[in-house]
Design an enzyme around this catalytic site. Structure first.
Site, PDB file in Angstrom:
ATOM      1  N   PHE A 103       0.798  -1.240   0.000  1.00  0.00           N
ATOM      2  CA  PHE A 103       0.000   0.000   0.000  1.00  0.00           C
ATOM      3  C   PHE A 103       0.825   1.282   0.000  1.00  0.00           C
ATOM      4  O   PHE A 103       0.424   2.289   0.594  1.00  0.00           O
ATOM      5  CB  PHE A 103      -0.968   0.004   1.199  1.00  0.00           C
ATOM      6  CG  PHE A 103      -1.643  -1.312   1.438  1.00  0.00           C
ATOM      7  CD1 PHE A 103      -2.294  -1.971   0.418  1.00  0.00           C
ATOM      8  CD2 PHE A 103      -1.595  -1.921   2.680  1.00  0.00           C
ATOM      9  CE1 PHE A 103      -2.909  -3.209   0.631  1.00  0.00           C
ATOM     10  CE2 PHE A 103      -2.200  -3.153   2.905  1.00  0.00           C
ATOM     11  CZ  PHE A 103      -2.858  -3.798   1.875  1.00  0.00           C
ATOM     12  N   CYS A 104       1.976   1.266  -0.671  1.00  0.00           N
ATOM     13  CA  CYS A 104       2.846   2.457  -0.710  1.00  0.00           C
ATOM     14  C   CYS A 104       3.141   2.972   0.708  1.00  0.00           C
ATOM     15  O   CYS A 104       3.284   4.171   0.921  1.00  0.00           O
ATOM     16  CB  CYS A 104       2.228   3.560  -1.563  1.00  0.00           C
ATOM     17  SG  CYS A 104       2.184   3.184  -3.324  1.00  0.00           S
ATOM     18  N   ALA A 105       3.213   2.046   1.639  1.00  0.00           N
ATOM     19  CA  ALA A 105       3.593   2.366   3.016  1.00  0.00           C
ATOM     20  C   ALA A 105       4.413   1.189   3.541  1.00  0.00           C
ATOM     21  O   ALA A 105       4.098   0.584   4.563  1.00  0.00           O
ATOM     22  CB  ALA A 105       2.357   2.596   3.882  1.00  0.00           C
TER      23      ALA A 105
END
Length: 458
Positions: free
Chosen positions: A378-380
């Site tokens: 999740f781009c995290a």
């Protein structure tokens, strides 16, 4: 409550009409299903109201600023009125500036480019990459990454310690999310802002996940800047916002050099050019602006305001409770959380399922049930790795082949929803999770270009 008042209350709490609500998708097992869009945290479907407003304006589309024609003047008014609408939505203060950008990522990169030389930036490792990474691009900025806190109080205490210990004392910026794009948990923005200001620092709020779900008011939250994207706020792709204090923006070189940002350009005797840049928001809006994108954001702001956040929030909290209760009945499901089960949150939940690779599970939800969720990190990445643990695991079926060694199954599933989500979509999602865990997938899957996809035949 009167009958008319009760009816009005129900109307406020009903799902807002969005594009795609009647779309059907094919199922690998045969037939079709109404598509359940449960990936709002990535991109929310556009509100029908927004789409209608944009379509109504489209025939009057014209150049903005300095055009003498009627459509140019109309488009200029629409663009600048959109700026005022969004500023009102965000509770901007009289001296604040609002710059239209391409996205939250673009907004935070703009701010990073505008920071005074030598600024120290403090950011939690739990941030989305849009707010985690822009600061590293300037060699003259010093970045301090703070470990993931396990309570809101720990977050405030960690920030206060880091700010108090900074050397040398000079300009400083804190960057924090309003709501996690992984867990949906709300962060203690007011308390973090108070800590930042007490130590002479400024603070920027990444409101990409907060603004679609809760009111965001710069004055009430006491933040210096706020950034968000239109495509998460029920508007089409391509526009974002950076709003807040004007001084650092006015003192910085334009984000892009070109027409619109320049107020006056003149040749010098030595053959070069002298440029006088605008000191308004136009300084960082070089080139022809995305008028339709700005208007779409303004339309979404009006729609959410008129619908009433109280009713929208109340309905969303009921949906969150229903989904969490439904997943709690499946022992194999583990919901990811930093702050614990009782933490306030928006409609974003990430989880893992024992015995399943998350990519495989998400693919089965889509192919067999017509339910769109997201899987991965999740781009995290630092946050999800913290929540899952980074020990090597069995890759399982449909493990991601491009992942780092020992992390092939280190991913999760995210379901996210909001003002346009029908109750039935979430009920179907919970039923699908139960069936997949109990009975397994009814189709075979394979890896293609790093994604788990249905095999050509069962």
């Amino acid at each position: 409550m009167s009958v008319s008042a009760a009816a009005a209350d129900r109307a406020v709490c009903a799902p807002l009409p969005v594009l795609g609500r009647d779309v059907t998708v094919p199922l690998v097992t045969g037939g079709e299903a109404g598509y359940a869009a449960l990936d709002y945290a990535a991109s929310a479907p556009a509100l029908q109201r927004v789409w209608d407003d944009v379509a109504g304006y489209a025939p009057y589309y014209g150049s903005v600023h300095r055009g003498a024609g009627y459509l140019s003047q109309l488009s200029t008014d629409l663009f600048e009125n959109s700026r005022k609408t969004v500023a009102d939505f965000l509770g901007c203060r009289p001296d604040d500036q609002l710059v239209f950008t391409r996205s939250t990522t673009d907004s935070l990169n703009l701010l990073a480019a505008a920071l005074p030389q030598g600024t120290r930036v403090f950011v939690f490792e739990t941030e989305h990459h849009a707010s985690l990474l822009p600061w590293e691009r300037r060699a003259d900025l010093a970045v301090t990454y703070l470990n993931a806190p396990r309570t809101p109080r720990q977050a405030v205490d960690a920030l206060e310690r880091a700010l108090a210990a900074r050397e040398p004392y000079g300009p400083a910026l804190v960057c924090v999310t309003g709501a996690s794009n992984v867990t949906g948990e709300l962060w203690p923005v007011r308390e973090l802002a108070a800590a930042a200001h007490a130590h002479g620092a400024r603070i920027v709020l990444d409101a990409a996940q907060l603004a679609p779900h809760h009111p965001v008011d710069l004055g009430e939250l006491d933040v210096d800047w706020v950034a968000f994207s239109g495509h998460k706020l029920y508007a089409p792709f391509g526009a974002g916002v950076l709003a807040g204090r004007a001084d650092w923006l006015q003192d910085a070189d334009p984000y892009l050099a070109g027409g619109g940002a320049s107020r006056k350009v003149a040749r010098r005797a030595d053959g070069g050019v002298d440029v006088e840049w605008h000191t308004t928001a136009a300084r960082h809006e070089a080139g022809s602006p995305n008028v339709i994108g700005a208007y779409a954001i303004a339309s979404a702001c009006r729609a959410l305001t008129e619908a009433g956040f109280d009713g929208l929030v109340a309905r969303e909290q009921e949906l969150i409770a229903q989904v969490r209760a439904g997943l709690a009945d499946v022992p194999e499901v583990r919901i990811l959380s930093l702050f614990g089960d009782d933490a306030p949150r928006v409609g974003v939940l990430s989880f893992v399922v024992d015995g399943w690779n998350s990519s495989h599970f998400a693919a089965a939800l889509s192919a067999e049930y017509g339910i769109g969720v997201r899987d991965g990190l999740f781009c995290a990445h630092p946050l999800v790795r913290t929540l899952l643990g980074s020990a090597p695991q069995d890759p399982g079926e449909c493990g991601a082949p491009e992942a780092a060694p020992g992390e092939r199954s280190l991913n999760a599933i995210r379901v996210s929803f909001g003002a346009g989500t029908p109750d039935e979509h979430l009920a179907r999602f919970v039923r699908a999770v139960r069936e997949l865990v109990a009975d397994g997938a009814r189709w075979k899957y394979r890896v293609e270009d790093g994604r788990c996809v249905p095999a050509r035949s069962a």
